[in-house]
Design an enzyme around this catalytic site. Structure first.
Site, short mmCIF file in Angstrom:
data_model
loop_
_atom_site.label_atom_id
_atom_site.label_comp_id
_atom_site.label_asym_id
_atom_site.label_seq_id
_atom_site.Cartn_x
_atom_site.Cartn_y
_atom_site.Cartn_z
N HIS A 98 -105.43 20.56 83.64
CA HIS A 98 -106.82 20.22 83.32
C HIS A 98 -107.67 21.47 83.45
CE1 HIS A 98 -110.65 18.02 83.40
NE2 HIS A 98 -109.98 17.03 82.86
N HIS A 117 -108.25 16.56 73.10
CA HIS A 117 -109.22 15.84 73.93
C HIS A 117 -108.69 14.45 74.26
CE1 HIS A 117 -112.90 14.67 75.70
NE2 HIS A 117 -113.74 14.79 74.70
N ASP A 154 -104.48 11.05 81.77
CA ASP A 154 -103.64 10.58 80.67
C ASP A 154 -102.17 10.40 81.06
OD1 ASP A 154 -105.66 10.48 78.70
OD2 ASP A 154 -105.60 12.64 78.53
N1 COA Z 1 -97.40 21.99 81.06
C1 COA Z 1 -96.92 23.26 81.20
N2 COA Z 1 -97.69 24.34 81.31
C2 COA Z 1 -99.01 24.14 81.25
C3 COA Z 1 -99.60 22.86 81.11
C4 COA Z 1 -98.72 21.76 81.01
N3 COA Z 1 -99.18 20.54 80.87
N4 COA Z 1 -100.93 22.97 81.09
C5 COA Z 1 -101.21 24.28 81.21
N5 COA Z 1 -100.04 25.00 81.30
C6 COA Z 1 -99.93 26.43 81.44
C7 COA Z 1 -100.12 27.11 80.08
O1 COA Z 1 -98.91 27.21 79.39
C8 COA Z 1 -100.71 28.45 80.49
O2 COA Z 1 -99.65 29.22 80.95
P1 COA Z 1 -99.67 30.83 80.76
O3 COA Z 1 -100.88 31.31 81.51
O4 COA Z 1 -98.37 31.28 81.36
O5 COA Z 1 -99.75 31.06 79.28
C9 COA Z 1 -101.59 28.09 81.69
O6 COA Z 1 -101.00 26.90 82.27
C10 COA Z 1 -103.04 27.80 81.31
O7 COA Z 1 -103.04 26.78 80.32
P2 COA Z 1 -104.19 26.54 79.26
O8 COA Z 1 -103.70 25.57 78.23
O9 COA Z 1 -104.74 27.84 78.79
O10 COA Z 1 -105.29 25.85 80.18
P3 COA Z 1 -106.63 25.15 79.71
O11 COA Z 1 -107.48 25.05 80.90
O12 COA Z 1 -107.17 25.80 78.50
O13 COA Z 1 -106.07 23.73 79.22
C11 COA Z 1 -105.25 21.57 79.10
C12 COA Z 1 -106.10 22.56 79.89
C13 COA Z 1 -105.53 20.17 79.61
C14 COA Z 1 -105.59 21.60 77.60
C15 COA Z 1 -103.76 21.93 79.31
O14 COA Z 1 -103.45 21.83 80.68
C16 COA Z 1 -102.85 21.05 78.48
O15 COA Z 1 -102.62 21.34 77.30
N6 COA Z 1 -102.27 19.96 79.08
C17 COA Z 1 -101.44 19.06 78.35
C18 COA Z 1 -102.26 18.14 77.45
C19 COA Z 1 -103.07 17.12 78.25
O16 COA Z 1 -102.55 16.47 79.14
N7 COA Z 1 -104.36 16.99 77.89
C20 COA Z 1 -105.24 16.01 78.51
C21 COA Z 1 -106.31 16.66 79.32
S1 COA Z 1 -107.27 15.44 80.18
#
Ligand code: COA
Length: 381
Positions: free
Chosen positions: A261, A222, A317
């Site tokens: 996101h 988060h 972020d």
């Molecule tokens: N870099 C590379 N690949 C990414 C990614 C990133 N920053 N964010 C998502 N993906 C990919 C995942 O690997 C997944 O790929 P797959 O379908 O081939 O397995 C797909 O996109 C979906 O990702 P997922 O993590 O399930 O999406 P979510 O909606 O649950 O998660 C976040 C959203 C923000 C948690 C995720 O994008 C993330 O972990 N980002 C990096 C951390 C971050 O910046 N968090 C701050 C959020 S404000």
């Protein structure tokens, strides 16, 4: 469980009605109480946004002046709170301190607080005003410095930087800090806000509801991503190493921090504003390394994600940690800044929850053993 739906992480589940902020993830739009984040970040102070979130409308000059006086008068800490910060265990993290202080505050404030479902958090404002002083005081003690009283003649952002550094920031720095607070003030039913609403729905106090929300924000899924972006840049080192780094990240299916996101399927509007702040600070300080690396990573990663039909773009972020870094803020305060800024959003949701409250009590799918015979302890194998 007639008509029950199950979604892991509550994805796609509507858990309530809210009139506080609107996020359009497809178009990349965000508004608080109907005002676009771009207008608010460019034209409103953080204090004005606090008023907007708590009262639902922008204040007139007269109303704002009174509100701002009240909020600024709430900045100084009670001596017992200062002692608590000083006595906080060395191994404790600043988010744990903020969470503890929030619960502790209710008993040690000059203002009289009612512990009831109708407790008027709008009047006291000290939850909103004091955490910035707590975080700055924590930092000062860590540096071996003394408590520095907040200044009532500075904006919330400028005063925070003043308390951290012991000298007044210039106008650009003060404005960028204040606007960064604006960008983080509210963001719908995310994990911490939902936590605040769940706790408030039991008719617990606003202090305990906010303390719980701080706990939820602390987690790296988060609030913690801005620190991770910073670590990523430090480990890459320089812009000439970005291409090889991005290639390896994709080869190893490694996540790029600060990108992606759950709701935004295009660039987060807050990240565009943060990018502008980083550009301004990079020009002022002559330190372009983070900005150059971030832009190069985005330039290389975007077509790679698009070629896989993945809508992954910078979120808030991506640029924020580098902005704070150029403002002279240490990494351990990046997540606390998020918490400090988010209090009015949490409070607005707590107040909204209380208006037509029903306690949150979802169901779960039972996957445990079937009912079985009970054996006395001597007879168990
Ligand atoms: N870099 C590379 N690949 C990414 C990614 C990133 N920053 N964010 C998502 N993906 C990919 C995942 O690997 C997944 O790929 P797959 O379908 O081939 O397995 C797909 O996109 C979906 O990702 P997922 O993590 O399930 O999406 P979510 O909606 O649950 O998660 C976040 C959203 C923000 C948690 C995720 O994008 C993330 O972990 N980002 C990096 C951390 C971050 O910046 N968090 C701050 C959020 S404000």
């Amino acid at each position: 469980m007639a008509n029950a739906t199950f979604a892991k992480g509550l994805e796609g589940v509507v858990a309530g009605e809210s009139g506080i902020s609107l996020i359009d993830g497809e178009k990349g739009r965000l508004s608080y109480r109907g005002y676009s984040i771009e207008d608010l970040a460019a034209h409103s102070s953080y204090e004005e946004v606090v008023y907007l979130l708590l009262y639902g409308k922008l204040p007139t000059r007269y109303v704002f002046d009174e509100f701002s006086l009240r909020m600024r008068a709430s900045r100084p800490l009670h001596p017992k709170v200062i002692r608590m910060i000083r006595d906080f265990p060395e191994g404790g993290k600043p988010m744990e301190l903020l969470q503890s202080v929030m619960a502790y505050l209710s008993g040690y404030v000059e203002h009289r607080i009612e512990h009831s479902s109708t407790c008027n958090c709008r009047q006291t404002l000290h939850q909103v005003a004091q955490l910035a002083t707590v975080a700055a005081t924590y930092h000062r003690f860590k540096q071996g410095l003394d408590y520095l009283a907040p200044r009532a003649d500075l904006s919330h952002g400028a005063n925070f930087l003043y308390m951290l550094r012991g000298r007044e920031p210039d106008a650009d720095e003060g404005r960028i800090m204040d606007a960064s607070f604006v960008l983080h003030a509210e963001h719908g039913f995310n994990a911490s806000t939902f936590t605040a609403r769940v706790v408030a729905s039991t008719l617990s106090t606003c202090y305990c509801s906010i303390a719980a929300a701080i706990g939820a924000l602390y987690g790296s899924l988060h609030g913690g991503a801005n620190e991770k972006v910073f670590d990523m840049l430090e480990s890459i080192g320089s812009v000439d190493k970005v291409e090889a780094w991005v290639g390896k990240a994709f080869e190893e299916a490694q996540k790029i921090m600060g990108m992606g996101h759950r709701i935004y399927k295009t660039k987060d509007p807050r990240s565009k504003i943060m990018e502008g702040f980083l550009e301004k600070l990079s020009e002022k300080t002559g330190r372009h390394e983070h900005l150059d690396m971030l832009r190069r990573i985005e330039e290389l990663a975007t077509p790679k994600f698009e070629s896989k039909d993945k809508k992954i773009y910078p979120n808030v972020d991506y640029y924020s940690g580098s902005v704070y870094h150029l403002l002279g803020i240490p990494k351990y305060l990046f997540v606390p800044i998020f918490a400090i800024a988010r209090i009015p959003g949490w409070l607005a949701h707590i107040l909204e929850q209380r208006e037509e409250n029903r306690i949150f009590r979802p169901d779960s799918v039972y996957v445990g053993p079937e009912e079985r015979a009970y054996a006395p302890i001597e007879e168990r194998g």
